[in-house]
Design an enzyme around this catalytic site. Structure first.
Site, PDB file in Angstrom:
ATOM      1  N   ARG A  37      37.934  31.508  43.892  1.00 46.58           N
ATOM      2  CA  ARG A  37      37.018  31.109  43.227  1.00 46.58           C
ATOM      3  C   ARG A  37      36.646  29.657  42.493  1.00 46.58           C
ATOM      4  NH1 ARG A  37      34.886  36.968  40.518  1.00 46.58           N
ATOM      5  NH2 ARG A  37      33.839  37.178  41.824  1.00 46.58           N
ATOM      6  N   LYS A 197      34.664  54.489  49.469  1.00 45.89           N
ATOM      7  CA  LYS A 197      33.713  55.643  49.745  1.00 45.89           C
ATOM      8  C   LYS A 197      32.637  55.575  50.300  1.00 45.89           C
ATOM      9  CE  LYS A 197      36.198  57.657  45.717  1.00 45.89           C
ATOM     10  NZ  LYS A 197      36.393  57.526  44.340  1.00 45.89           N
ATOM     11  N   GLY A 354      33.743  42.623  46.628  1.00 44.88           N
ATOM     12  CA  GLY A 354      35.602  43.364  46.284  1.00 44.88           C
ATOM     13  C   GLY A 354      36.536  43.073  47.670  1.00 44.88           C
ATOM     14  N   GLY A 377      30.247  42.578  42.672  1.00 47.10           N
ATOM     15  CA  GLY A 377      29.668  43.439  42.439  1.00 47.10           C
ATOM     16  C   GLY A 377      28.061  42.627  42.966  1.00 47.10           C
TER      17      GLY A 377
END
Ligand code: 3PG
Ligand code: MG
Length: 410
Positions: A37, A197, A354, A377
Site C-alpha cells: 500500500r 464463504k 481481502g 472491503g
C-alpha cells in the site's frame, strides 16, 4: 457522464496539499510486514513534493477506540521515509495546535505525516466539524486511498466537501483499472470468485452474474454450490443454510444465459494441516470423511481454458486453502496462466479484495497482472455495484472548473 479531476489538474506549487493515503498496513514486531500500500502511494507523494507542494499525509490505522499508542502511525511514517528515501516529519496529532504548528513550519517539498485520524471520534462519524479542523491544514485535498473509499469517514468524505478535490495517481490508476474490469470491459468477461464463504459474497455474486459472461466459483464457497447440485462434500466447509440461495444464483445465471463454472475435481485430505496425505477425486467421489481443500487438475484445466477464451478477467478470492501447501496449487496454476495470457496481450487481468493480493503474491504474479488492487472491503463493495462515498465525492465536488477532466463512468 461523470468526471473527476486528477493531480495533473492541480496547481500544487507552494500549496499545502492534504493527501489521504491508506497506511493501514500489516505490522509485525513494530515493522511494516507488507509495504504494497505504501508503494502505491509513493508516486503521488513524490510528485507533489517535486512540484513544490507541501505534502501533508492523512491516514487511519487499525480500529482504535480513542488515542492508543499501539495504533500510532509513527512507525509507519518511518517506513514510508525509508521507502521514499526522503525525510518525513511527524505530528503527534492530526488536528489542533500540534498539527497546525507542524504544517506552518513546512517548506515547499516537505513531507509531514499526521497521527492516526481514528484517534478522534469525529473521523468515523464523518463529523463536519472534525473535517473542518483537518481542512484548515490544507489548500487542496488529494485522495489517493481507494482502499478506504467505502468508508464515509471525515478524512475521506466530509473533508472533500470543504476543499478542491483531486484523485491522486494511485486512485486514478485504480479507477481506470476498475473501469476496464466491469464498467467498460473488453468482452467476454470472466470473473473468478473464491474464498471460504458464500455468506460474505452473496451481493458480489448477484451483481457479477449480471455483468460477466462466465463466473468461475472456487474456494470453500464452491462446496455450497456443489451441495446445491446434490454433490457429496463430506466434512468440507459448506454453508447448508445457503444451499437454496446457491440454487437461486444458478437459476439466475441460467435465466440470463451466463455460465457458472464449478470444480469438477478436488484435492481432499482428512483435515486442513501441513503435510497431510492428499488425494484427487472427482466431485462425485468425495467421501464422508474427506475435506475439499483445493481444486484438482481437471478443474485447473477447465478454468485455464475459460480464461483462454476470455478478454477480461476480474478475480477475487483464492481457489483453495492457499495459506497451506499444497493447497495453494490451484490458485497458483490458474494465476500463472492468467499472467501468461496477460503478457501475450490476450487478457486484461484485474484482481483485488481481502486475501487475493496475498494469494497472488504467493503465486508471484502481481507484477504480471494488468492491475492488482491492494483494497479489501472497498474492492468488494465496488464489485457488488455499491456506490463508494469516497468516489462519489470525487465525482461531485469538482469545484472550480473542470479542465481537463477524465471520464469515470457513463
Ligand atoms: C482496509 O484495510 O480495509 C482499509 O484500510 C479500511 O480499514 P477498515 O476496514 O478498518 O475501515
Ligand atoms: Mg477492511
Amino acid at each position: 457522464m461523470q468526471l473527476f479531476r486528477t493531480l495533473a489538474d492541480a496547481d500544487v506549487t507552494g500549496k499545502r496539499v492534504l493527501v489521504r493515503v491508506d497506511f493501514n498496513v500489516p505490522m509485525h514486531d513494530g515493522e511494516v510486514a507488507d509495504v504494497s500500500r505504501i508503494e502505491r502511494n509513493t508516486p503521488t507523494i513524490r510528485e507533489i513534493a517535486d512540484r513544490g507542494g507541501k505534502v501533508i499525509l492523512l491516514s487511519h490505522y487499525g480500529r482504535p477506540k480513542g488515542r492508543d499508542p499501539k495504533e500510532s502511525l509513527k512507525p509507519v511514517a518511518a517506513a514510508v521515509a525509508r521507502i521514499l528515501t526522503r525525510p518525513i516529519g511527524f505530528a503527534e496529532d492530526c488536528v489542533g495546535q500540534v498539527a497546525e504548528q507542524a504544517v506552518a513550519a513546512m517548506k515547499p517539498g516537505d513531507i509531514l505525516c499526521l497521527e492516526n485520524t481514528r484517534f478522534h471520534k469525529g473521523e468515523e462519524k464523518n463529523d463536519p466539524e472534525f473535517a473542518g479542523k483537518l481542512a484548515r491544514l490544507g489548500d487542496l485535498y488529494v485522495d489517493d486511498a481507494f482502499s478506504v473509499a467505502h468508508r464515509a469517514h471525515a478524512s475521506v468524505e466530509a473533508i472533500a466537501h470543504l476543499l478542491p478535490v483531486y484523485a491522486g495517481r494511485a486512485m486514478q490508476e485504480e479507477l481506470d483499472a476498475l473501469k476496464r474490469a466491469l464498467l467498460d470491459p473488453v468482452r467476454p468477461v470472466t470473473a473468478i470468485v473464491g474464498g471460504a464463504k458464500v455468506s460474505t459474497k452473496l451481493n458480489l455474486l448477484s451483481n457479477l452474474i449480471t455483468k460477466v459472461e462466465t463466473l468461475i466459483i472456487g474456494g470453500g464457497m464452491a462446496n455450497t454450490f456443489l451441495a446445491a447440485l446434490g454433490k457429496p462434500v463430506g466434512k468440507s466447509l459448506c454453508e447448508r443454510n445457503l444451499i437454496q440461495t446457491a440454487r437461486d444464483i444458478i437459476a439466475k445465471a441460467r435465466a440470463l444465459n451466463r455460465a457458472i463454472v464449478l470444480p469438477v475435481d478436488a484435492v481432499v485430505a482428512p483435515k486442513l494441516a501441513a503435510h497431510v496425505a492428499t488425494r484427487v477425486l472427482t466431485v462425485d467421489e468425495v467421501g464422508a470423511e474427506d475435506m475439499i481443500l483445493d481444486i484438482g487438475p481437471r478443474s485447473i484445466e477447465q478454468a485455464v481454458s475459460v480464461l483462454a477464451r476470455s478478454k477480461t478477467l476480474v478475480w477475487n478470492g483464492p481457489f483453495g486453502a492457499f495459506e497451506l501447501e499444497p493447497f495453494d496449487n490451484g490458485t497458483i496454476e490458474v494465476a500463472e496462466a492468467a499472467a501468461e495470457l496477460t503478457a501475450d496481450n490476450r487478457l486484461v487481468s484485474i484482481a483485488g479484495g481481502g486475501d487475493t493480493m496475498a494469494a497472488l503474491n504467493i503465486a508471484g504474479v502481481v507484477d504480471r497482472f494488468t492491475y492488482v488492487s491492494t483494497a479489501g472491503g472497498a474492492f468488494l463493495e465496488w464489485l457488488e455495484g455499491k456506490k463508494l462515498p469516497g468516489i462519489e465525492v470525487l465525482q461531485t465536488n469538482r469545484t472550480p472548473a473542470v479542465t481537463p477532466a477524465r471520464v469515470l463512468s457513463e
